[in-house]
Design an enzyme around this catalytic site. Structure first.
Site, PDB file in Angstrom:
ATOM      1  N   ASN A  40       0.818  -1.214   0.000  1.00 35.25           N
ATOM      2  CA  ASN A  40       0.000   0.000   0.000  1.00 35.25           C
ATOM      3  C   ASN A  40       0.854   1.267   0.000  1.00 35.25           C
ATOM      4  O   ASN A  40       0.353   2.357   0.285  1.00 35.25           O
ATOM      5  CB  ASN A  40      -0.914   0.035   1.230  1.00 35.25           C
ATOM      6  CG  ASN A  40      -1.845  -1.145   1.315  1.00 35.25           C
ATOM      7  OD1 ASN A  40      -1.764  -1.950   2.241  1.00 35.25           O
ATOM      8  ND2 ASN A  40      -2.735  -1.270   0.353  1.00 35.25           N
ATOM      9  N   ASN A  67      -2.354  -8.551  -1.862  1.00 36.34           N
ATOM     10  CA  ASN A  67      -3.358  -8.548  -2.924  1.00 36.34           C
ATOM     11  C   ASN A  67      -3.349  -7.278  -3.774  1.00 36.34           C
ATOM     12  O   ASN A  67      -3.926  -7.252  -4.863  1.00 36.34           O
ATOM     13  CB  ASN A  67      -4.764  -8.765  -2.336  1.00 36.34           C
ATOM     14  CG  ASN A  67      -5.106  -7.755  -1.254  1.00 36.34           C
ATOM     15  OD1 ASN A  67      -4.435  -7.697  -0.230  1.00 36.34           O
ATOM     16  ND2 ASN A  67      -6.151  -6.978  -1.466  1.00 36.34           N
ATOM     17  N   HIS A  68      -2.675  -6.216  -3.305  1.00 37.73           N
ATOM     18  CA  HIS A  68      -2.586  -4.981  -4.100  1.00 37.73           C
ATOM     19  C   HIS A  68      -1.286  -4.889  -4.912  1.00 37.73           C
ATOM     20  O   HIS A  68      -0.967  -3.821  -5.436  1.00 37.73           O
ATOM     21  CB  HIS A  68      -2.695  -3.755  -3.193  1.00 37.73           C
ATOM     22  CG  HIS A  68      -4.054  -3.557  -2.601  1.00 37.73           C
ATOM     23  ND1 HIS A  68      -5.167  -3.286  -3.377  1.00 37.73           N
ATOM     24  CD2 HIS A  68      -4.493  -3.601  -1.310  1.00 37.73           C
ATOM     25  CE1 HIS A  68      -6.233  -3.163  -2.587  1.00 37.73           C
ATOM     26  NE2 HIS A  68      -5.843  -3.357  -1.338  1.00 37.73           N
TER      27      HIS A  68
END
Length: 259
Positions: A40, A67-68
């Site tokens: 993030n 997941n990002h």
């Protein structure tokens, strides 16, 4: 040896927290190696080459993802070449990047594995079986093995820790951005915490501006999230381990607030 693992770095405030907190902390705690979750770090989702370099220059040795990982398309230009970044190992075969990496600090080899959960997460390969496969190779390299388990469900995180008890040095959860108070050493020498927490804006909802999150909940309409500003928090754990056996000796939480 001592390894510092930093919770999910969120946007510019998170990067500021790292740059202002890490140098003093490394000296105070006599840290040998620093690992951080950086999925993030660029604008709240994903990572870019410039942001990764900024964090490496700030003193981070290895960046884990989640997941990002693919949210910034710039990542495809460097993730195959950058051995200091690991993305979840349970992505399909042929996915760009590494699922684990080996770093050498003071003539001691340390392996960092990144793995994603399945509960309330993207449908990837089984994290349990994937880690077991990696360990067949990794345990011939070094006993010092650290797992960043990027997962939502507490039960899944705890279960993986017990599955790996005695086979890895530590299993540390990331993803929820909320630090848990359950740090422990399992009976066979594996350190564990359900979630390290978040390094980013303190007065926020998981790093996002509170008014935007409230608007989303109250209206159920699409809202473009933005990283909050204001004072930061710095969440991490420090793990002391025996580099000859790979067994953890101690794990402590760190929760620092700007100012």
């Amino acid at each position: 040896m001592r390894l510092l693992m930093i919770g999910d770095i969120v946007g510019r405030p998170g990067r500021k927290a790292v740059k202002e907190t890490l140098p003093g902390l490394k000296k105070e705690l006599q840290v040998d190696v620093v690992v951080a979750n950086g999925e993030n770090a660029a604008g709240g989702t994903g990572i870019t080459q410039d942001v990764a370099n900024e964090l490496f220059n700030a003193g981070i040795d290895i960046l884990t993802m989640g997941n990002h990982v693919w949210d910034k398309k710039d990542v495809f230009t460097f993730i195959d070449k950058e051995k200091r970044i690991v993305r979840p190992a349970n992505y399909p075969e042929g996915t760009p990047g590494l699922g684990y990496t080996v770093c050498e600090i003071q003539n001691t080899k340390i392996i960092i594995i990144n793995i994603s959960g399945l509960v309330f997460m993207p449908n990837l390969r089984c994290p349990f079986r994937t880690v077991a496969e990696i360990l067949e190779e990794a345990q011939d390299i070094t006993p010092n093995i650290f797992v960043d388990f990027h997962a939502e469900a507490t039960s899944e995180k705890i279960a993986l820790a017990w599955y790996l008890n005695g086979r890895v040095t530590a299993v540390c959860g990331t993803h929820t951005h909320v630090q848990t108070a359950d740090e422990t050493i399992l009976p066979d020498g594996t350190a564990y915490i359900t979630d390290i927490g978040m390094t980013g804006p303190k007065n926020s909802v998981l790093g996002v501006k509170t008014d935007l999150v409230l608007q989303k909940f109250l209206t159920q309409m699409p809202v473009r999230f933005e990283v909050a500003d204001g004072p930061y928090q710095f969440n991490a754990v420090i793990i002391e381990f025996d580099e000859l056996s790979g067994k953890a000796r101690n794990i402590e939480r760190i929760f620092n607030i700007e100012g």
